[in-house]
Write an enzyme that holds these catalytic residues in place. Structure first.
Site, PDB file in Angstrom:
ATOM      1  N   GLU A  92       0.815  -1.213   0.000  1.00  0.00           N
ATOM      2  CA  GLU A  92       0.000   0.000   0.000  1.00  0.00           C
ATOM      3  C   GLU A  92       0.853   1.269   0.000  1.00  0.00           C
ATOM      4  O   GLU A  92       1.595   1.520   0.921  1.00  0.00           O
ATOM      5  CB  GLU A  92      -0.925   0.001   1.215  1.00  0.00           C
ATOM      6  CG  GLU A  92      -1.835  -1.208   1.294  1.00  0.00           C
ATOM      7  CD  GLU A  92      -2.908  -1.257   0.215  1.00  0.00           C
ATOM      8  OE1 GLU A  92      -3.013  -0.292  -0.559  1.00  0.00           O
ATOM      9  OE2 GLU A  92      -3.632  -2.268   0.156  1.00  0.00           O
ATOM     10  N   HIS A 130     -14.754  -8.295   3.080  1.00  0.00           N
ATOM     11  CA  HIS A 130     -15.108  -8.427   1.670  1.00  0.00           C
ATOM     12  C   HIS A 130     -16.317  -7.610   1.274  1.00  0.00           C
ATOM     13  O   HIS A 130     -16.750  -7.670   0.142  1.00  0.00           O
ATOM     14  CB  HIS A 130     -15.342  -9.899   1.333  1.00  0.00           C
ATOM     15  CG  HIS A 130     -14.142 -10.743   1.581  1.00  0.00           C
ATOM     16  ND1 HIS A 130     -13.908 -11.344   2.790  1.00  0.00           N
ATOM     17  CD2 HIS A 130     -13.092 -11.049   0.803  1.00  0.00           C
ATOM     18  CE1 HIS A 130     -12.768 -11.999   2.735  1.00  0.00           C
ATOM     19  NE2 HIS A 130     -12.240 -11.837   1.535  1.00  0.00           N
TER      20      HIS A 130
END
Lengths: 345, 380
Positions: A92, A130
C-alpha cells in the site's frame, strides 16, 4: 443466502426497467457494435482496450494473471503476455506516495495513469473484509480521485477515463453487480467524463444522491414513492472526488430536499460532506433537513447484513417523512426531539 | 533431519580496497579510477561535507526550519554517484544528496530548496532536504521510510520493458530493512528480474535504535540471498570500494537484467536530524572516533595525495571556494521571494479542481479582509 437472492431478484427486475437485465450470461445482442454485457465483462473489455491502445499500459495485482477472482482480467495475460499482465502482492502506497507525488515534487513527477481497481460493497455473504465500502477514506486524501460506476456501460467508460487520466485514481467496483447487472455496452473505445454527475431520473419533490450499487436500491425507492405521488430526482455522482457540486446544487434548488444514501457507515461518510456542502449552497432553499440513509457505524456484519444495509424502505420512509412530515416509528428519536421543541414552544 | 541454524559461524566478509590509512590493500581487485575522476570525487565529498556543516549551522540559527546531514557517509554518496550513468534513475531516501550534487544540482538549488522559496522545484511545499529533480533523474525525496524500494523496482521494470540500457538505483538505511516495503521490493525485484541496485547504508543507527536491536542476522547482506538476489558487503567509508562495487553491480544489473544488493557499512556521524540529539543515546567518544579516525573523506584524501594528485594548496583553495559559494547561495536563497499563493493549490491534480478553485477564491477574499492574519512575504 436465499433471502439475499430473493431480494436481489427484486431489485434486478427493477434494474431491467432501466435497460439492464437479470441474466449474467453474455448475449450476442445486437448490431451496431453493441453487446449485452455484465459488469465484469465490461471491465474486462475496457482493460483489453487500455492495453491495446497503450503499449506502456500494464495490469498487475493479486491473481490478475489467471483472470482474477472476479474474472475481470480474463484473457489479458494470454493476449498481451505475462510481461504486461502479472501477479503481485499488494503493497500500500496510495496515501503517502501516489497521492502526493505531483504536489511534493512541484509537478516534476506524478502518478498519473495509475488506476487502482478494487471491489467494494455488500454481496450478501462477505462479512467484515469483503463487503466494506471505504470510499470516504480515499476522498480525504488530496491528490487522488475516487470513481464508482453503477452499471456495465458506465464501468467501461469510466474505467477507460480513469486509466487515461493524468492523476492516480481509486476505482471502486460494486462487487454485487459483477455478474448481476447486465446492460447494452458499446464495443468500441469510449470514455465517460469524470467529475460529471448524471441525473438518471427526473423529479421535482426531492433529490436523491448516490453512487455504485446503491443506485438500484434508490431507484426502487423512487418508484415506490412515485406510487404515493412523490416525484423523486435521482442523481448518480459517479466521481466522488472532485465531485460535481453544481449538478446536485441545481437539483436541490429545484426540489428543496436532499437525501443521500450509501452503504458505508453514516458517520464521517461521504454523505456528510455532500450534506455540508449543499447546506452551504442551498440553505435558504431547503424545505427539510438533509437526510442520510446509510450503513451503520459497525464493521460490516455477516449475519446482520440485512439490518446494516441502507434498504429501499429506509430510503422510502425518509422520503415520505421529509415530504409529508409523517411520524414514522423507525425514526422516532428525531420525532421525539421535535416533540420536545413543541413542548418548549 | 537437519535444521539450518540461525546464523552462519562465518560472517560475510567486507569488501575493501583502501585500508584505514588510505593505502591500497594488497590482493584486492578493483575498478580503476583516473586522476580526473579521483580529484572530482574528492572535491565533491568535501563540497558535501561543507554544505552539511554550513546548512546545519544555518538551521541552528533558525533561518531554515530543519536540516539533516550526511556526515560520515560522504563516500557512499559520492562514490556510488560516480560509478553510475546519468541515465540511471535514482530513488533516494534522504541521506543521499551527494548523488544529486554529483549530477549537477547546484549549491544554489540546494539552498533554494532548504529555504522553500519560489525557485525551489518543490514550490516550498516540503521540509528542507526533500530535494528532487526530474532533469537529473532523481526522484523527489518523501519522508516515509522504505516506500522508495518497491517504487525503484517498478522504475527498473519500466526500464527493462522499454529496452533501456540503464538501471534504477535506490538507497535506504538499516532501519528501512525492517519495514514491510523492504520485503516487497526485494521479492518483487527478484521475481520480475528487474535491473535495480539496492544500496543499503548500514550506518549503525535508525534514529536511536542500534543495529543490535534492529535485526539478529549477519547484517543485511545475507538477506539478499534469501530473496534470490546477488549481494555484496562493502566498506562504505572506502570510496574506492564503493565505486568498484557499484560499478560492477551496474554491469550485472543491466547486462544480466537482475537486481543487486549492496550493504555499505558506515556510521551516522551526525544526529539523525536537527530534531534529534544523539548524545542522549550513544557515547560521544563513539561519534568522535568515527568522525576523526574513520572519516571516509580523510581516508580518500590520503590516497589521492599519495598519488600526487592533490596538494595542501588545492585543499585550501577548494574549501575556501566552496564556502564562499555556499554563503552566497544562502544569501540569495534567503532573499528570494516565497512561492506565490497559487502554488498552494496547484499540482494536487494536473488541473485545478472545482473544490480547490472555490477554496482559493474564499481564501483570497479573507486575505483581502484580514491581511494581518497572513504572512506578508507570500506574493498574492
Amino acid at each position: 443466502m436465499s433471502t439475499c437472492v430473493k431480494r436481489l431478484g427484486k431489485w434486478v427486475s427493477l434494474v431491467s426497467k432501466r435497460g439492464l437485465s437479470t441474466s449474467s450470461v453474455q448475449k450476442d445482442a445486437s448490431e451496431n457494435g453493441v453487446k449485452s454485457l455484465n459488469l465484469y465483462s465490461a471491465i474486462n473489455q475496457a482493460l483489453h482496450i487500455a492495453l491495446d491502445t497503450d503499449p506502456r499500459a500494464y495490469v498487475f495485482g493479486e491473481d490478475v494473471g489467471f483472470g482474477g477472482v472476479f474474472r475481470c482480467t480474463t484473457g489479458l495475460a494470454d493476449r498481451f503476455g505475462k510481461n504486461r499482465v502479472f501477479n503481485t502482492p499488494l503493497c500500500e502506497q496510495i496515501v503517502n506516495e501516489a497521492a502526493k507525488f505531483r504536489y511534493r515534487s512541484g509537478n516534476q513527477f506524478n502518478c498519473g495513469g495509475l488506476t487502482i481497481r478494487t471491489p467494494y460493497g455488500a454481496v450478501g455473504h462477505g462479512g467484515h473484509y469483503h463487503s466494506q465500502s471505504p470510499e470516504a477514506f480515499f476522498c480525504h486524501v488530496p491528490g487522488i480521485k475516487v470513481v464508482i460506476p453503477r452499471s456495465p456501460k458506465e464501468a467501461k467508460g469510466l474505467l477507460l477515463s480513469c486509466i487515461r487520466d493524468p492523476n492516480p485514481i481509486v476505482f471502486f467496483e460494486p462487487k454485487w453487480l459483477y455478474r448481476l447487472a447486465v446492460e447494452e455496452v458499446p464495443e468500441d473505445d469510449y470514455m465517460t467524463p469524470l467529475s460529471e454527475a448524471e441525473v438518471i431520473r427526473q423529479g421535482c419533490d426531492i433529490t436523491l444522491v448516490g453512487w455504485g450499487a446503491q443506485l438500484s436500491i434508490m431507484e426502487q425507492a423512487c418508484l415506490d414513492a412515485e406510487k404515493e405521488g412523490i416525484s423523486c430526482e435521482l442523481i448518480d455522482l459517479k466521481t466522488l472526488i472532485p465531485w460535481d457540486k453544481e449538478t446536485v446544487e441545481a437539483s436541490v434548488k429545484k426540489t428543496g430536499r436532499l437525501l443521500i444514501s450509501h452503504e458505508a457507515p453514516v458517520t464521517g461518510g461521504f454523505g456528510a460532506e455532500i450534506s455540508a456542502s449543499i447546506l452551504e449552497r442551498c440553505f435558504s432553499r431547503l424545505e427539510a433537513p438533509v437526510a442520510r440513509v446509510c450503513g451503520l457505524d459497525t464493521p460490516f456484519p455477516l449475519v446482520f447484513e440485512p439490518f446494516y444495509m441502507p434498504t429501499k424502505n429506509k430510503s422510502k420512509i425518509m422520503v415520505g417523512k421529509w415530504i409529508c412530515s409523517v411520524h414514522v416509528e423507525f425514526y422516532n428519536v428525531i420525532d421525539d426531539d421535535d416533540d420536545d421543541d413543541d413542548d418548549n414552544d | 533431519m537437519r535444521f539450518i541454524s540461525d546464523i552462519s559461524h562465518k560472517r560475510v566478509p567486507c569488501y575493501r580496497v583502501l585500508d584505514d590509512d588510505g593505502e591500497l590493500m594488497t590482493h584486492t581487485n578493483h575498478v580503476q579510477v583516473s586522476k580526473e575522476m579521483a580529484v572530482r570525487m574528492y572535491s565533491e565529498m568535501v563540497t558535501l561535507q561543507t554544505m552539511d556543516n554550513i546548512f546545519y549551522e544555518v538551521q541552528r540559527q533558525g533561518r531554515i526550519s530543519f536540516y539533516l546531514t550526511s556526515m560520515g557517509e560522504e563516500a557512499i554518496n559520492i562514490a556510488s554517484a560516480a560509478a553510475l550513468s546519468s541515465d540511471d534513475i535514482i530513488l533516494p531516501q534522504y541521506r543521499e544528496p551527494g548523488v544529486l550534487l554529483w549530477r549537477g544540482f547546484t549549491l544554489q538549488q540546494f539552498a533554494h530548496q532548504c529555504f522553500g522559496n519560489t525557485n525551489d522545484f518543490g514550490k516550498g511545499r516540503q521540509m528542507p532536504i526533500h530535494y528532487g529533480s526530474n532533469k537529473h533523474n532523481y526522484f523527489t525525496v518523501s519522508s516515509p521510510i522504505a516506500t522508495q524500494l518497491p517504487q525503484a523496482v517498478g522504475a527498473a521494470y519500466s526500464l527493462k520493458m522499454d529496452g533501456k540500457s540503464a538501471c534504477a538505483v535506490t538507497f535506504c538505511g538499516d532501519g528501512a530493512t525492517s519495514e514491510g516495503d523492504f520485503h516487497a521490493g526485494m521479492n518483487f525485484a527478484a521475481v520480475m528480474e528487474a535491473p535495480v541496485i539496492f544500496i543499503i547504508r548500514n550506518n549503525g543507527w535508525a534514529i536511536s535504535t542500534p543495529v543490535e536491536d534492529q535485526f539478529r542476522s549477519d547484517g543485511i547482506v545475507v538477506k539478499g540471498q534469501a530473496y534470490g538476489i546477488w549481494s555484496i558487503r562493502v566498506d562504505g567509508n572506502d570510496a574506492l570500494a564503493v565505486y568498484s562495487a557499484v560499478h560492477t553491480a551496474r554491469e550485472i544489473a543491466i547486462k544480466e537484467q537482475r537486481p543487486v544488493l549492496i550493504e555499505a557499512l558506515s556510521y551516522r556521524v551526525g544526529h539523525h536530524s536537527t530534531s534529534d540529539d544523539s548524545t542522549k543515546y550513544r557515547p560521544i567518544d563513539e561519534i568522535e572516533y568515527w568522525k576523526m579516525e574513520r572519516s571516509p573523506v580523510n581516508r580518500f584524501k590520503r590516497w589521492v595525495e599519495r598519488n600526487g594528485w592533490w596538494s595542501e594548496k588545492d585543499e585550501l583553495e577548494l574549501r575556501s571556494s566552496v564556502r564562499k559559494q555556499l554563503m552566497h547561495a544562502i544569501q540569495v536563497a534567503e532573499k528570494a521571494q516565497k512561492p506565490p499563493l497559487e502554488d498552494l493549490f496547484t499540482d494536487v491534480y494536473d488541473q485545478l479542481s472545482s473544490n480547490l478553485e472555490e477554496q482559493e477564491r474564499l481564501l483570497r477574499k479573507d486575505i483581502e479582509k484580514h491581511p494581518k492574519d497572513y504572512p506578508s512575504d507570500v506574493p498574492l
